[in-house]
Design an enzyme around this catalytic site. Structure first.
Site, mmCIF file in Angstrom:
data_model
loop_
_atom_site.group_PDB
_atom_site.id
_atom_site.type_symbol
_atom_site.label_atom_id
_atom_site.label_comp_id
_atom_site.label_asym_id
_atom_site.label_seq_id
_atom_site.Cartn_x
_atom_site.Cartn_y
_atom_site.Cartn_z
ATOM 1 N N HIS A 138 -80.805 36.403 33.153
ATOM 2 C CA HIS A 138 -81.458 37.758 33.240
ATOM 3 C C HIS A 138 -82.757 37.961 33.930
ATOM 4 O O HIS A 138 -83.259 38.982 33.995
ATOM 5 C CB HIS A 138 -81.341 38.339 31.949
ATOM 6 C CG HIS A 138 -79.722 38.774 31.381
ATOM 7 N ND1 HIS A 138 -78.966 39.537 32.116
ATOM 8 C CD2 HIS A 138 -79.652 38.467 30.294
ATOM 9 C CE1 HIS A 138 -77.914 39.803 31.408
ATOM 10 N NE2 HIS A 138 -78.031 39.205 30.254
ATOM 11 N N ASP A 175 -70.771 34.245 32.082
ATOM 12 C CA ASP A 175 -71.335 35.038 31.030
ATOM 13 C C ASP A 175 -70.806 36.407 30.996
ATOM 14 O O ASP A 175 -70.589 36.902 32.280
ATOM 15 C CB ASP A 175 -72.923 35.125 31.113
ATOM 16 C CG ASP A 175 -73.565 35.391 29.868
ATOM 17 O OD1 ASP A 175 -74.207 34.676 28.947
ATOM 18 O OD2 ASP A 175 -73.753 36.699 29.691
#
Ligand SMILES: [Zn+2]
Length: 322
Positions: A138, A175
């Protein structure tokens, strides 16, 4: 026949290096935070089973600070460094926390990913798994978010290009959350393919199919809430594997989060351990076709301890068996 069989098994096995370090347990998050020390403890326990006795374990080395600059500007490194507290914890954003050892943990995660890249290019081992915290996918060029400080996968990809002359690197991210950070960093970079399967809608909100980057090297395969193995495998086959074959990478990096597991509390995708095993097998084959087997897998998310440990163990076992 028995001897012949044993010999075949020996030849087909791959060497897998597993990077670990105590520092990864010293990145502390507040009580109730899903990205917690217990995740690595659960994985370690799963790896105490028999098949993992042959795992080639190594201490994660610390990367030099300037390694961060492969994917982030210096002012961002300074900002994160300045935010690290001497005691207690600070919030970098709503859900991203730093404790006194968080920077060290992140630097060892980066160092391990770089060492894994070095090892697969040197032929020291075929593939590697980095069991590190904090995760990285992220983290955008100038933003730490979503439990992530620096984008480890992106730094590893750039390291492969700079230190080993890799022309094309593929980062495959399963993910359950979209890797907005990796997409941000490689948006206009034709030399890195970024493919992601993830739940949508879900945090962080990016990852629509029409987000393809400046050169068509961003490939998003969003899954609807409730999707299970069949939908995941179909997306993986038709979007991810086909893109890898078209791109022809010299190295495959996996952003291996295990939060698409059915037990995970942060999302609603219903994968089971066997789905991660299957996807790992397909990536090993792709690495064999294009990248002389070079594959480096980095732990990202996965917040149900049982689901994480069982899935990651199966993933690692598959890396070892080829
Ligand atoms: Zn995640």
């Amino acid at each position: 026949m028995v001897a012949h069989q044993a010999r075949t098994d020996y030849i087909s096995a791959m060497t897998t290096r597993y990077f670990e370090h105590d520092i990864f347990q010293q990145h502390i998050t507040p009580p109730g935070h899903p990205e917690r020390v217990d995740r690595l403890r659960a994985l370690e326990e799963a790896l105490s089973a028999d098949p993992f006795a042959a795992l080639d374990r190594a201490q994660a080395p610390r990367a030099p600070d300037e390694a961060v600059l492969l994917a982030h500007p210096e002012r961002f490194l300074d900002k994160v460094r300045d935010a690290i507290p001497e005691t207690g914890m600070v919030r970098i954003d709503n859900d991203t926390v730093a404790s006194p050892k968080s920077l060290e943990a992140a630097m060892h995660a980066i160092g391990a990913a770089m060492a894994a890249v070095d090892g697969v290019f040197a032929g020291t081992f075929d593939n590697a798994f980095v069991a590190a915290r904090p995760p990285g996918h992220h983290a955008e060029k100038e933003t730490a978010m979503g439990f992530c400080l620096f984008n480890t996968a992106a730094i590893a990809a750039r390291h492969a290009q700079k230190a080993h002359g890799a022309e094309r690197v593929a980062i495959i991210d399963w993910d359950v959350h979209h890797g907005n950070g990796t997409q941000d960093i490689f948006w206009d970079d034709a030399t890195v393919l970024y493919c992601s399967t993830h739940q949508m809608p879900l945090y962080p909100g990016t990852g629509a199919r029409d987000e393809t980057g400046e050169h068509g090297t961003i490939v998003n395969a969003p899954l609807s809430p409730g999707a299970a193995g069949e939908a995941f495998r179909e997306a993986f086959r038709s979007r991810v594997l086909d893109s890898i074959d078209e791109f022809g990478p010299d190295l495959i990096i996996v952003s291996a989060g295990f939060d698409a597991h059915i037990r995970d509390p942060l999302a609603n995708i219903n994968l089971v351990e066997e789905d991660f095993d299957w996807a790992t097998g397909r990536l090993i084959e792709a690495a064999g076709r294009h990248a002389d087997n070079r594959l480096v897998s980095l732990l990202e998310g996965g917040y149900d301890l049982q689901g994480l440990a069982a899935s990651a163990a199966m993933h690692i076992n598959r890396l070892m068996r080829g």
